[in-house]
Design an enzyme around this catalytic site. Structure first.
Site, PDB file in Angstrom:
ATOM      1  N   LYS A  51       3.277  73.038 -15.203  1.00 50.42           N
ATOM      2  CA  LYS A  51       3.282  72.096 -14.087  1.00 50.42           C
ATOM      3  C   LYS A  51       4.716  71.711 -13.717  1.00 50.42           C
ATOM      4  O   LYS A  51       5.482  72.580 -13.360  1.00 50.42           O
ATOM      5  CB  LYS A  51       2.397  70.895 -14.446  1.00 50.42           C
ATOM      6  CG  LYS A  51       1.068  71.279 -15.111  1.00 50.42           C
ATOM      7  CD  LYS A  51       0.127  72.063 -14.202  1.00 50.42           C
ATOM      8  CE  LYS A  51      -1.083  72.640 -14.933  1.00 50.42           C
ATOM      9  NZ  LYS A  51      -1.836  71.719 -15.780  1.00 50.42           N
ATOM     10  N   TYR A  53      -7.566  65.638 -18.695  1.00 56.78           N
ATOM     11  CA  TYR A  53      -7.591  67.015 -18.224  1.00 56.78           C
ATOM     12  C   TYR A  53      -8.870  67.702 -18.723  1.00 56.78           C
ATOM     13  O   TYR A  53      -9.176  67.671 -19.925  1.00 56.78           O
ATOM     14  CB  TYR A  53      -6.339  67.733 -18.729  1.00 56.78           C
ATOM     15  CG  TYR A  53      -6.279  69.164 -18.282  1.00 56.78           C
ATOM     16  CD1 TYR A  53      -6.088  69.481 -16.948  1.00 56.78           C
ATOM     17  CD2 TYR A  53      -6.442  70.205 -19.188  1.00 56.78           C
ATOM     18  CE1 TYR A  53      -6.057  70.792 -16.525  1.00 56.78           C
ATOM     19  CE2 TYR A  53      -6.395  71.526 -18.777  1.00 56.78           C
ATOM     20  CZ  TYR A  53      -6.211  71.812 -17.444  1.00 56.78           C
ATOM     21  OH  TYR A  53      -6.182  73.110 -17.028  1.00 56.78           O
ATOM     22  N   ARG A  61       7.660  86.065 -32.967  1.00 54.75           N
ATOM     23  CA  ARG A  61       6.628  85.022 -33.068  1.00 54.75           C
ATOM     24  C   ARG A  61       7.207  83.808 -33.781  1.00 54.75           C
ATOM     25  O   ARG A  61       6.970  82.675 -33.406  1.00 54.75           O
ATOM     26  CB  ARG A  61       5.379  85.539 -33.811  1.00 54.75           C
ATOM     27  CG  ARG A  61       4.420  84.399 -34.165  1.00 54.75           C
ATOM     28  CD  ARG A  61       3.008  84.814 -34.552  1.00 54.75           C
ATOM     29  NE  ARG A  61       2.913  86.052 -35.293  1.00 54.75           N
ATOM     30  CZ  ARG A  61       3.261  86.215 -36.580  1.00 54.75           C
ATOM     31  NH1 ARG A  61       3.748  85.193 -37.272  1.00 54.75           N
ATOM     32  NH2 ARG A  61       3.144  87.394 -37.154  1.00 54.75           N
ATOM     33  N   ASP A  80      -0.155  63.315 -23.787  1.00 51.70           N
ATOM     34  CA  ASP A  80      -0.007  64.403 -22.822  1.00 51.70           C
ATOM     35  C   ASP A  80       0.826  63.845 -21.661  1.00 51.70           C
ATOM     36  O   ASP A  80       0.351  63.042 -20.863  1.00 51.70           O
ATOM     37  CB  ASP A  80      -1.393  64.861 -22.350  1.00 51.70           C
ATOM     38  CG  ASP A  80      -1.318  66.043 -21.381  1.00 51.70           C
ATOM     39  OD1 ASP A  80      -0.266  66.209 -20.724  1.00 51.70           O
ATOM     40  OD2 ASP A  80      -2.309  66.780 -21.262  1.00 51.70           O
TER      41      ASP A  80
HETATM   42  C1  PLP Z   1      -2.717  71.853 -16.837  1.00 54.29           C
HETATM   43  C2  PLP Z   1      -2.831  70.761 -17.812  1.00 54.29           C
HETATM   44  C3  PLP Z   1      -3.083  71.011 -19.159  1.00 54.29           C
HETATM   45  C4  PLP Z   1      -3.334  72.416 -19.693  1.00 54.29           C
HETATM   46  O1  PLP Z   1      -2.221  73.227 -19.548  1.00 54.29           O
HETATM   47  P1  PLP Z   1      -2.298  74.832 -19.375  1.00 54.29           P
HETATM   48  O2  PLP Z   1      -0.854  75.189 -19.269  1.00 54.29           O
HETATM   49  O3  PLP Z   1      -3.077  75.103 -18.137  1.00 54.29           O
HETATM   50  O4  PLP Z   1      -2.960  75.366 -20.586  1.00 54.29           O
HETATM   51  C5  PLP Z   1      -3.129  69.942 -20.021  1.00 54.29           C
HETATM   52  N1  PLP Z   1      -2.964  68.685 -19.582  1.00 54.29           N
HETATM   53  C6  PLP Z   1      -2.733  68.389 -18.291  1.00 54.29           C
HETATM   54  C7  PLP Z   1      -2.557  66.971 -17.881  1.00 54.29           C
HETATM   55  C8  PLP Z   1      -2.665  69.409 -17.358  1.00 54.29           C
HETATM   56  O5  PLP Z   1      -2.453  69.114 -16.077  1.00 54.29           O
END
Ligand code: PLP
Length: 393
Positions: free
Chosen positions: A200, A103, A51, A175
């Protein structure tokens, strides 16, 4: 070896990924272990418990730090776990300013989890940086940006907003999931934290869920590392390894995603059944100057990413038939993988946003979001053409 002076493509393959010391393994091994033997009590060889740290995760963290131009990367079991770790830096009574279009899961976490813990939030259309001045209070501690936003692909000026936020002592998190560090470098533009859903584009193969936060200040890195260990939302060694394997090809994948998306966007713009095409690489894109300034250029063309948002010239029923007919595009949530995906934000990814607010930001029932993959572009175009014909037959 320090790869800081190397180019992006080289860092993606080598940063944090020196051949393994003991065996010379060229690929970072999957250290599938929870704990590490100590030669004597309290003495260890760099790792105690997975962890806290694990060599496979460390390799991924170091690689992502190098790609974002940061001093430290921290990886998490999902993008939302990374978001959670950043928000956990705050205390009850602190105020956060965020983009009104983001998101859906991030909004849900802010609104349904953190608000109960005493954080307060203000949302605004930060395409106009002046909106920050109207929302900032003495309690504001964090500015949360997403650019391009999901799904309206609005851009916010990271440099301008970071300067404003820092004048008030406010931390800036971006983000960077949609753009990836290949197309956009938030830390170089002044932000303090780049956050990712590595699920992604960074992972890129739709085979693992993960997240990351990368910082350019060592103190801030230590504070997030403390939360990472204290809260424990860490990725396992195999997920870290899959993500690291994906990231090696990030640059070539992104170029093809952008090339395919631009071709599809230009074609859709001419389609009589498509009312509007939103794509940062188009001349018709409302914020094309900011896109050119903030995102990567290649041969004079802005690389606008792999996401396209379209509004059909029809109703929900047309969108339903369109989305049920595509074959090369898969109807699914998520984005950023090698395969093309398509979805309906109002029903799928953004259902957690209240309908009035959805409408206010423009997420109508005829709006579809495309994640353009790296298949051959002519197959993708033929698929969309066929599905549009079926929808409007
Ligand atoms: C998918 C996504 C998230 C969240 O990510 P997870 O891996 O699904 O928890 C946050 N911000 C954006 C822009 C995303 O496309």
């Amino acid at each position: 070896m320090n790869w800081n002076d190397a180019k992006f493509e080289t860092k993606a393959i080598h940063a944090g990924q020196d051949p393994e010391a003991k065996t010379g393994a060229v690929v970072v091994p999957i250290f599938q272990t929870s704990t590490f033997a100590q030669p004597a009590p309290g003495e260890h060889l760099g790792h105690e418990y997975s962890r806290t740290s694990n060599p496979t995760r460390d390799a991924l963290q170091d690689c992502l730090a190098a790609l974002e131009g940061g001093v430290q990367g921290l990886c998490f079991s999902s993008g939302l776990a990374a978001t959670h770790a950043v928000l956990a830096l705050l205390s009850a009574g602190d105020h956060v300013i965020a983009m009104d279009d983001m998101y859906g899961g991030t909004f849900r976490q802010f609104d349904k989890v953190w608000r109960r813990h005493g954080l307060t939030f203000s949302y605004g259309d930060l395409r106009d940086p002046g909106v920050f001045d109207a929302l900032v209070t003495p309690q504001t501690k964090l500015l949360w940006l997403e650019t391009p936003t999901n799904p309206m692909l609005k851009l916010v000026d990271i440099a301008a907003l970071s300067a404003k936020a820092h004048a008030h002592g406010v931390l800036v998190a971006v983000d960077n999931t949609f753009a990836t560090p290949y197309l956009q470098q938030p830390l170089a533009l002044g932000a303090d934290i780049a956050v990712h859903s590595t699920t992604k584009y960074i992972g890129g193969h739709s085979d693992t869920v993960g997240g990351a936060a990368i910082v350019r200040d060592a103190d801030l890195g230590a504070r997030i590392a403390f939360v990472q260990n204290a809260n424990g939302g860490t990725p396992g060694p195999f997920d870290s390894w899959l993500t690291l394997r994906g990231v090696k090809t990030l640059a070539v994948r992104m170029e093809r995603h952008c090339q395919n998306a631009l071709a599809i966007a230009l074609w859709l713009e001419q389609h009589p059944r498509v009312k509007q095409v939103i794509y940062p690489g188009l001349h018709s894109f409302a914020q094309k100057e900011l896109a050119a300034r903030q995102m990567r250029q290649l041969n004079g063309q802005t690389l606008g990413g792999g996401m396209i948002t379209i509004i059909l010239d029809g109703e929900l029923a047309h969108a339903r038939t369109f989305l049920s007919t595509v074959r090369a595009f898969t109807l699914a949530e998520s984005l950023g993988g090698v395969e093309s995906l398509i979805e309906h934000p109002a029903i799928m990814t953004h259902a957690s946003i209240p309908p009035e607010q959805r409408r206010a930001i423009g997420i109508s029932d005829s709006l579809c979001r495309l994640s353009v993959g790296i298949e051959h572009v002519s197959d993708l175009q033929a698929d969309l053409d066929n599905a549009l014909k079926a929808a409007f037959a």
